[in-house]
Design a protein around this motif. Sequence first.
Motif, PDB file in Angstrom:
ATOM      1  N   GLU A 163       0.834  -1.206   0.000  1.00 31.56           N
ATOM      2  CA  GLU A 163       0.000   0.000   0.000  1.00 31.56           C
ATOM      3  C   GLU A 163       0.867   1.255   0.000  1.00 31.56           C
ATOM      4  O   GLU A 163       0.399   2.344  -0.336  1.00 31.56           O
ATOM      5  N   ASP A 164       2.133   1.106   0.379  1.00 24.69           N
ATOM      6  CA  ASP A 164       3.095   2.212   0.338  1.00 24.69           C
ATOM      7  C   ASP A 164       4.324   1.714  -0.420  1.00 24.69           C
ATOM      8  O   ASP A 164       5.092   0.896   0.093  1.00 24.69           O
ATOM      9  N   GLU A 165       4.516   2.193  -1.641  1.00 23.68           N
ATOM     10  CA  GLU A 165       5.602   1.689  -2.480  1.00 23.68           C
ATOM     11  C   GLU A 165       6.985   2.097  -1.986  1.00 23.68           C
ATOM     12  O   GLU A 165       7.986   1.566  -2.465  1.00 23.68           O
ATOM     13  N   THR A 166       7.061   3.025  -1.042  1.00 19.49           N
ATOM     14  CA  THR A 166       8.363   3.321  -0.446  1.00 19.49           C
ATOM     15  C   THR A 166       8.756   2.236   0.552  1.00 19.49           C
ATOM     16  O   THR A 166       9.930   2.126   0.923  1.00 19.49           O
ATOM     17  N   ILE A 167       7.796   1.425   0.981  1.00 18.16           N
ATOM     18  CA  ILE A 167       8.050   0.327   1.908  1.00 18.16           C
ATOM     19  C   ILE A 167       8.248  -0.986   1.154  1.00 18.16           C
ATOM     20  O   ILE A 167       9.156  -1.758   1.438  1.00 18.16           O
ATOM     21  N   PHE A 168       7.384  -1.236   0.171  1.00 21.68           N
ATOM     22  CA  PHE A 168       7.490  -2.462  -0.640  1.00 21.68           C
ATOM     23  C   PHE A 168       6.837  -2.181  -1.987  1.00 21.68           C
ATOM     24  O   PHE A 168       5.649  -1.887  -2.056  1.00 21.68           O
ATOM     25  N   ARG A 169       7.628  -2.268  -3.043  1.00 25.58           N
ATOM     26  CA  ARG A 169       7.126  -1.915  -4.374  1.00 25.58           C
ATOM     27  C   ARG A 169       6.093  -2.917  -4.878  1.00 25.58           C
ATOM     28  O   ARG A 169       6.160  -4.102  -4.593  1.00 25.58           O
ATOM     29  N   ARG A 170       5.156  -2.415  -5.650  1.00 30.14           N
ATOM     30  CA  ARG A 170       4.248  -3.298  -6.371  1.00 30.14           C
ATOM     31  C   ARG A 170       4.970  -3.824  -7.605  1.00 30.14           C
ATOM     32  O   ARG A 170       5.838  -3.176  -8.150  1.00 30.14           O
ATOM     33  N   GLY A 171       4.583  -5.002  -8.036  1.00 31.00           N
ATOM     34  CA  GLY A 171       5.198  -5.568  -9.228  1.00 31.00           C
ATOM     35  C   GLY A 171       4.407  -6.748  -9.718  1.00 31.00           C
ATOM     36  O   GLY A 171       3.619  -7.342  -8.976  1.00 31.00           O
ATOM     37  N   LYS A 172       4.626  -7.109 -10.975  1.00 34.12           N
ATOM     38  CA  LYS A 172       3.896  -8.250 -11.510  1.00 34.12           C
ATOM     39  C   LYS A 172       4.446  -9.542 -10.921  1.00 34.12           C
ATOM     40  O   LYS A 172       5.559  -9.593 -10.412  1.00 34.12           O
ATOM     41  N   ARG A 173       3.659 -10.597 -11.013  1.00 38.00           N
ATOM     42  CA  ARG A 173       4.048 -11.886 -10.457  1.00 38.00           C
ATOM     43  C   ARG A 173       4.595 -12.795 -11.548  1.00 38.00           C
ATOM     44  O   ARG A 173       4.442 -12.522 -12.730  1.00 38.00           O
ATOM     45  N   GLY A 174       5.223 -13.893 -11.116  1.00 42.84           N
ATOM     46  CA  GLY A 174       5.721 -14.874 -12.069  1.00 42.84           C
ATOM     47  C   GLY A 174       6.994 -14.412 -12.761  1.00 42.84           C
ATOM     48  O   GLY A 174       7.787 -13.659 -12.210  1.00 42.84           O
ATOM     49  N   MET A 175       7.193 -14.866 -13.987  1.00 41.39           N
ATOM     50  CA  MET A 175       8.380 -14.503 -14.754  1.00 41.39           C
ATOM     51  C   MET A 175       8.443 -12.986 -14.938  1.00 41.39           C
ATOM     52  O   MET A 175       7.454 -12.355 -15.291  1.00 41.39           O
ATOM     53  N   GLY A 176       9.584 -12.426 -14.687  1.00 39.92           N
ATOM     54  CA  GLY A 176       9.732 -10.990 -14.833  1.00 39.92           C
ATOM     55  C   GLY A 176       9.330 -10.207 -13.595  1.00 39.92           C
ATOM     56  O   GLY A 176       9.309  -8.981 -13.617  1.00 39.92           O
ATOM     57  N   ALA A 177       8.986 -10.917 -12.510  1.00 39.66           N
ATOM     58  CA  ALA A 177       8.605 -10.223 -11.269  1.00 39.66           C
ATOM     59  C   ALA A 177       9.795  -9.442 -10.728  1.00 39.66           C
ATOM     60  O   ALA A 177      10.950  -9.829 -10.901  1.00 39.66           O
ATOM     61  N   VAL A 178       9.502  -8.342 -10.075  1.00 43.14           N
ATOM     62  CA  VAL A 178      10.545  -7.500  -9.500  1.00 43.14           C
ATOM     63  C   VAL A 178      11.133  -8.201  -8.280  1.00 43.14           C
ATOM     64  O   VAL A 178      10.409  -8.618  -7.380  1.00 43.14           O
ATOM     65  N   GLU A 179      12.464  -8.351  -8.263  1.00 44.10           N
ATOM     66  CA  GLU A 179      13.118  -8.957  -7.105  1.00 44.10           C
ATOM     67  C   GLU A 179      13.111  -7.959  -5.951  1.00 44.10           C
ATOM     68  O   GLU A 179      13.429  -6.782  -6.141  1.00 44.10           O
ATOM     69  N   PRO A 180      12.763  -8.399  -4.748  1.00 47.81           N
ATOM     70  CA  PRO A 180      12.757  -7.470  -3.608  1.00 47.81           C
ATOM     71  C   PRO A 180      14.160  -6.996  -3.273  1.00 47.81           C
ATOM     72  O   PRO A 180      15.128  -7.746  -3.402  1.00 47.81           O
TER      73      PRO A 180
END
Length: 201
Positions: free
Chosen positions: A24-41
């Motif tokens: 809910e706060d992208e400064t804490i944890f970014r949103r990203g797509k799932r599966g292949m190509g997902a953003v690595e934390p």
Amino acid sequence: MEIQSRLLGIPVPTITTYTQRLREDETIFRRGKRGMGAVEPTAGEIANLLIALCATPSTGRTAPHPLDVVRTARAAVRVTDYAPHINNDAIRELSVARASTFGDAIEALIADMCSGTYATWKGDSYPHAVIRFYDHGGRIFINLQRHGDPMSVLMFRNENGNFGGPCLNQIAELDLFALEELAKAMAPIAGPSNSRKERRK
């Protein structure tokens, strides 16, 4: 999430719920797509998720919001005068020894674990190494002790934290073995040099 579930004993659906709330706060944890190509934390996002999982007792209506818990814990300031007799010279080679906030401290631990500095510090025997979260991150202690050394203790406190009573505290303890294993899993993607090497192949 499978790694966190195995190390912490928390079901994957629960970890997923916490992650969604942190996003809910992208400064804490970014949103990203799932599966292949997902953003690595990032290391910071891994730290934020661990804080939320350890210091938030549940995601029920009466529980504090994980975002508030993460913000409280990360902003907790190093307290240096609570126990003047404690000597932290034994951890002087670790970056965490110089952290002024808990947010800096947990990221410093991850960085030292990824770089191998922590492994060099601990040597062949596993140290007593834990983080204790009191009252949803209002007070946090990091205890580090390798074989033959005195205990090193770092304390962080946020005066705006949700403290319990003087004699009844909510406490969660994280063995740093879990953080070390997560750092090892991150190591291949920790630096930009690895991605450049992959492109050369």
